[in-house]
Design a protein around this motif. Structure first.
Motif, mmCIF file in Angstrom:
data_model
loop_
_atom_site.group_PDB
_atom_site.id
_atom_site.type_symbol
_atom_site.label_atom_id
_atom_site.label_comp_id
_atom_site.label_asym_id
_atom_site.label_seq_id
_atom_site.Cartn_x
_atom_site.Cartn_y
_atom_site.Cartn_z
ATOM 1 N N SER A 48 36.900 7.726 32.214
ATOM 2 C CA SER A 48 37.017 7.320 30.822
ATOM 3 C C SER A 48 38.113 8.145 30.152
ATOM 4 O O SER A 48 38.147 9.375 30.280
ATOM 5 C CB SER A 48 35.676 7.533 30.115
ATOM 6 O OG SER A 48 35.698 6.961 28.839
ATOM 7 N N HIS A 102 39.812 9.050 26.518
ATOM 8 C CA HIS A 102 39.560 9.055 25.073
ATOM 9 C C HIS A 102 40.738 9.729 24.391
ATOM 10 O O HIS A 102 41.266 10.724 24.893
ATOM 11 C CB HIS A 102 38.287 9.842 24.729
ATOM 12 C CG HIS A 102 37.047 9.218 25.250
ATOM 13 N ND1 HIS A 102 36.266 8.382 24.497
ATOM 14 C CD2 HIS A 102 36.452 9.291 26.451
ATOM 15 C CE1 HIS A 102 35.246 7.971 25.225
ATOM 16 N NE2 HIS A 102 35.330 8.516 26.421
ATOM 17 N N ASN A 121 39.560 6.873 16.894
ATOM 18 C CA ASN A 121 39.357 7.079 18.321
ATOM 19 C C ASN A 121 39.539 5.809 19.130
ATOM 20 O O ASN A 121 39.062 4.741 18.729
ATOM 21 C CB ASN A 121 37.957 7.645 18.575
ATOM 22 C CG ASN A 121 37.784 9.011 17.973
ATOM 23 O OD1 ASN A 121 38.296 9.990 18.491
ATOM 24 N ND2 ASN A 121 37.085 9.084 16.848
ATOM 25 N N GLN A 175 39.384 4.313 23.339
ATOM 26 C CA GLN A 175 38.823 4.587 24.652
ATOM 27 C C GLN A 175 39.274 3.524 25.634
ATOM 28 O O GLN A 175 39.424 2.359 25.277
ATOM 29 C CB GLN A 175 37.296 4.584 24.588
ATOM 30 C CG GLN A 175 36.636 4.764 25.934
ATOM 31 C CD GLN A 175 35.128 4.678 25.859
ATOM 32 O OE1 GLN A 175 34.540 4.846 24.801
ATOM 33 N NE2 GLN A 175 34.502 4.415 26.987
#
Length: 128
Positions: free
Chosen positions: A43, A45, A78, A80
């Protein structure tokens, strides 16, 4: 990490919760990093502290080792993206960000932080 296309860091001091960020000052900015990839999903971010304009926000593209990351908004600041470990190498790995610059000051996006970790670790961090 090493990289280029960044302005010196800035801070929001004085503050009880100080933050730092760095502006992208070229058409592209990059970071090189080392990781020991394990099989599975990862992942990515990124926290974007400021946008110079909506044009910069719309034009932002992110790639990892030359492969585009389809980053989605988690909230206002944010993004992702999830990807397979096969997109990583032992060394070097490169994150590249591209965004349209403001023609007056040459800035586009201010980045607070970037994180890459196994997807199961990222999910555990969110639930804590």
């Amino acid at each position: 990490p090493w990289g280029g296309g960044w302005r010196e860091e800035e801070w929001n001091l004085p503050s009880l919760n100080p933050r730092s960020w760095s502006w992208i000052i070229g058409p592209e900015a990059n970071l090189w990093f080392e990781i020991k990839p394990q099989p599975g999903r990862y992942s990515f971010h990124i926290r974007l502290y400021y946008w110079i304009s909506q044009d910069a926000k719309r034009s932002l593209s992110i790639s990892l080792n030359g492969n585009p990351l389809e980053a989605r908004a988690v909230d206002e600041h944010n993004l992702q993206a999830d990807f397979d470990a096969s997109n990583l190498t032992s060394w070097p790995n490169e994150i590249r960000l591209k965004a349209n610059q403001d023609p007056v000051n040459g800035l586009s996006v201010a980045v607070d932080w970037i994180s890459i970790r196994p997807a199961d670790t990222a999910q555990a961090a969110k639930s804590n």
